[in-house]
Write an enzyme that holds these catalytic residues in place. Structure first.
Site, PDB file in Angstrom:
ATOM      1  N   GLU A 113     -25.144 -11.596  26.790  1.00  0.00           N
ATOM      2  CA  GLU A 113     -24.475 -10.932  26.171  1.00  0.00           C
ATOM      3  C   GLU A 113     -23.898 -10.019  27.662  1.00  0.00           C
ATOM      4  O   GLU A 113     -24.808  -9.847  28.623  1.00  0.00           O
ATOM      5  CB  GLU A 113     -24.691 -10.374  24.664  1.00  0.00           C
TER       6      GLU A 113
ATOM      7  N   HIS B 191     -20.223  -1.206  17.316  1.00  0.00           N
ATOM      8  CA  HIS B 191     -19.549  -2.782  17.794  1.00  0.00           C
ATOM      9  C   HIS B 191     -18.123  -2.564  18.391  1.00  0.00           C
ATOM     10  O   HIS B 191     -17.544  -2.360  18.586  1.00  0.00           O
ATOM     11  CB  HIS B 191     -20.317  -4.022  17.060  1.00  0.00           C
TER      12      HIS B 191
ATOM     13  N   ARG C 219     -21.971  -1.804  25.657  1.00  0.00           N
ATOM     14  CA  ARG C 219     -21.699  -1.933  24.534  1.00  0.00           C
ATOM     15  C   ARG C 219     -20.295  -0.506  24.759  1.00  0.00           C
ATOM     16  O   ARG C 219     -19.419  -0.056  23.950  1.00  0.00           O
ATOM     17  CB  ARG C 219     -22.447  -2.569  23.227  1.00  0.00           C
TER      18      ARG C 219
ATOM     19  N   HIS D 270     -21.707   0.107  13.733  1.00  0.00           N
ATOM     20  CA  HIS D 270     -22.751  -1.392  13.708  1.00  0.00           C
ATOM     21  C   HIS D 270     -24.404  -0.828  13.582  1.00  0.00           C
ATOM     22  O   HIS D 270     -24.837  -1.312  13.081  1.00  0.00           O
ATOM     23  CB  HIS D 270     -22.345  -2.382  15.131  1.00  0.00           C
TER      24      HIS D 270
ATOM     25  N   ARG E 185     -27.634   1.385  22.706  1.00  0.00           N
ATOM     26  CA  ARG E 185     -28.226   0.129  22.208  1.00  0.00           C
ATOM     27  C   ARG E 185     -28.128  -1.175  22.987  1.00  0.00           C
ATOM     28  O   ARG E 185     -26.799  -1.827  23.465  1.00  0.00           O
ATOM     29  CB  ARG E 185     -28.368  -0.413  20.643  1.00  0.00           C
TER      30      ARG E 185
END
Ligand code: SIN
Length: 531
Positions: free
Chosen positions: A114, A230, A276, A340, A375
């Site tokens: 990811e 997100h 992200r 998120h 994160r």
């Protein structure tokens, strides 16, 4: 009628952190796990992509540490990240032993990649239902334990404080009955607060209750300005912001703007697998129209993917998209960012201790500094496992004696239909104003507008409480209002941009003044601390 009871350990929340802690605590005493709905209804349950873990020895662990620190944009508390990556493999191996079935091929665990991970290290279950499998297996393991009792459909409405110590909690069942429970120690593992925003991937239960209750009881909160958005939630009018896992990009999905351009090359060398916060802001910018309020569509595109059966790899996502007439393999999927994950939360040390004696926190509700300002994808389930276990160890080590709390007044709570609809309209205003004023791109004027809107909502809620009324939803509204104001105050105080916190008026990272964690005690004051 006023009722009271007692238990050794009270755990608020039945996600990965709460359940992992409960299993440990039950070896030494009676545990009560309190959860607002059925055990399965937690943020954990909805986690899709997976759990990041370095199972290949020291070098692998060191790389996971590096990726976690790099994603956190200069603010990761390194000792916390070290604990996470080093203890992660043991906790995951234990979970597998207890019954969690991750996807395998020829007996080997499958791993995906990811954003901001330097290699594929993310375990997954049933394709895109990793959280559900972890929640199922841990709950099944906990349920057979005689010393763990579950209070489902029960809301914690307050913490009972005596001096500087938490000695219990007030509970509300779904009939409106209230009970005070004394406990040697209380663990808050009640997850995040995505519901403070109108656009969120989080389920309805994620209203920040644990964070607000801890703060109202006097515990410090940290890093509340860092809300992770997100990048890819489903963007269809009238549909919920369903999560479209980062693992889709891990398997090769492109992002395209309304002109069909693969735009990430203008934003980051890692393209669609950039951190992200970078991807979410890029989508926001590409999605802005020429005039204020105008939007342009951004899409996920997997039409070029060969050699993977996308419906088999992502069965849950495929089924949801099919309900909207979309096919992962052959359609462009409209996406937009949505709230998120809260990197901030109740300030704890590495053993889950908060600034109040008797009160512990773990998982998304807590802030150890492990995620810094952003994160790393799929570190949250691991965080719940590692720090849930650690919080339980310190609750056992601290060995506090039970102090019996007085019974609360036992009036039954309820609201009339009119009050309920007034409450829903206050909550809708609260959520919409947070999205408008404290979303992905903020600045002083919007944050001040946000605070003014929140003060008005808080006043409306206080009037309802002042009338001696109560309900689960009113308690949730109160919690969201408290958390929203903590986010706004912290975001105003951090006059720089870092990770998920982007200020149009201070677009640069300012290490000289702000390589520090914000700490707020609930009265609006914010201080910055070096950890
Ligand atoms: C996802 O599947 O994209 C969510 C995983 C995470 O939030 O880390």
């Amino acid at each position: 009628m006023a009722t009271k009871s007692q238990v050794d350990f009270l755990v608020m929340g039945a996600g990965v952190a709460g359940l992992r802690a409960a299993v440990e605590l039950a070896r030494h005493g009676e545990v009560l796990v309190v959860t607002k709905e059925a055990v399965a209804e937690s943020n954990t349950h909805y986690a899709q992509g997976g759990i990041a873990v370095a199972m290949e020895g020291d070098e692998d662990v060191a790389l996971h540490f590096e990726d976690t620190v790099n994603a956190g944009d200069g603010l990761v508390f390194r000792p916390a990240a070290q604990v996470l990556v080093a203890e992660g493999p043991v906790r995951v191996a234990e979970l597998i032993e207890w019954g969690a079935a991750f996807d395998t091929e020829d007996g080997e665990l499958l791993r995906t990649r990811e954003g901001a991970h330097s290699l594929p290290r993310i375990l997954h279950a049933n394709g895109d239902a990793t959280g559900a499998e972890i929640s199922r297996s841990l709950a099944a393991f906990a349920r057979v334990h005689k010393r763990i009792r579950f209070a489902e459909w029960t809301t914690v409405t307050g913490l009972v404080v005596d001096g500087d110590r938490v000695i219990g909690a007030d509970l509300l069942d779904r009939e409106g009955n209230r009970e005070r429970v004394s406990a040697r120690t209380v663990l808050i593992a009640a997850g995040g607060a995505g519901q403070v925003y109108s656009d969120t991937t989080n389920p309805a239960v994620a209203t920040g209750d644990g964070i607000a209750l801890a703060s109202q009881a006097g515990a410090a909160l940290a890093d509340m300005e860092f809300y992770q958005f997100h990048p890819t939630a489903l963007s269809l009018a009238g549909a919920p912001r369903f999560l479209l896992s980062e693992a889709l990009r891990g398997e090769g999905a492109y992002l395209r703007n309304d002109r069909g351009e693969r735009f990430m090359e203008r934003y980051h060398p890692l393209l669609e697998l950039a951190p992200r916060d970078v991807v979410a802001r890029a989508i926001t910018r590409e999605g802005m129209g020429a005039r204020p309020g105008e939007t342009r569509l951004v899409h996920l595109d997997m039409r070029h993917i060969r050699g993977i059966d996308l419906h088999q790899r992502f069965p849950g996502i495929s089924a949801t998209l099919a309900r909207y007439g979309l096919d992962l393999a052959s359609d462009l999927i409209p996406v937009r960012p949505a709230a998120h994950y809260l990197m901030g939360g109740i300030k704890t040390d590495l053993a889950g201790r908060t600034t109040l004696r008797g009160l512990y926190a773990a998982g998304e509700a807590a802030c150890t500094g492990v995620h810094g300002a952003n994160r790393l994808a799929s570190n949250s389930l691991l965080e719940g496992l590692v720090f849930g276990a650690r919080a339980a160890f310190s609750m056992l080590d601290d060995d506090l004696v039970l102090q019996e709390a007085d019974a609360s007044d036992g009036s039954v709570w309820s609201l009339s239909h009119t009050e309920e609809s007034e409450l829903e309209s206050i909550i809708a205003r609260l959520q919409a104003s947070m999205w408008a004023y404290a979303g992905l791109l903020r600045e002083e004027t919007t944050l001040l507008q946000g605070l003014a809107a929140q003060e008005a909502c808080a006043e409306g809620l206080a009037q309802m409480f002042a009338a001696g009324k109560g309900s689960r939803r009113l308690a949730e509204g109160e919690a969201m209002s408290h958390v929203a104001r903590a986010i706004l105050h912290s975001a105003l105080a951090r006059t720089e941009s870092r990770g998920a916190h982007y200020r149009n008026d201070f677009p640069k990272r300012d290490d000289e003044h702000f390589q520090k964690h914000s700490v707020t005690t609930g009265d609006g004051g914010v201080e910055f601390e070096e950890w």
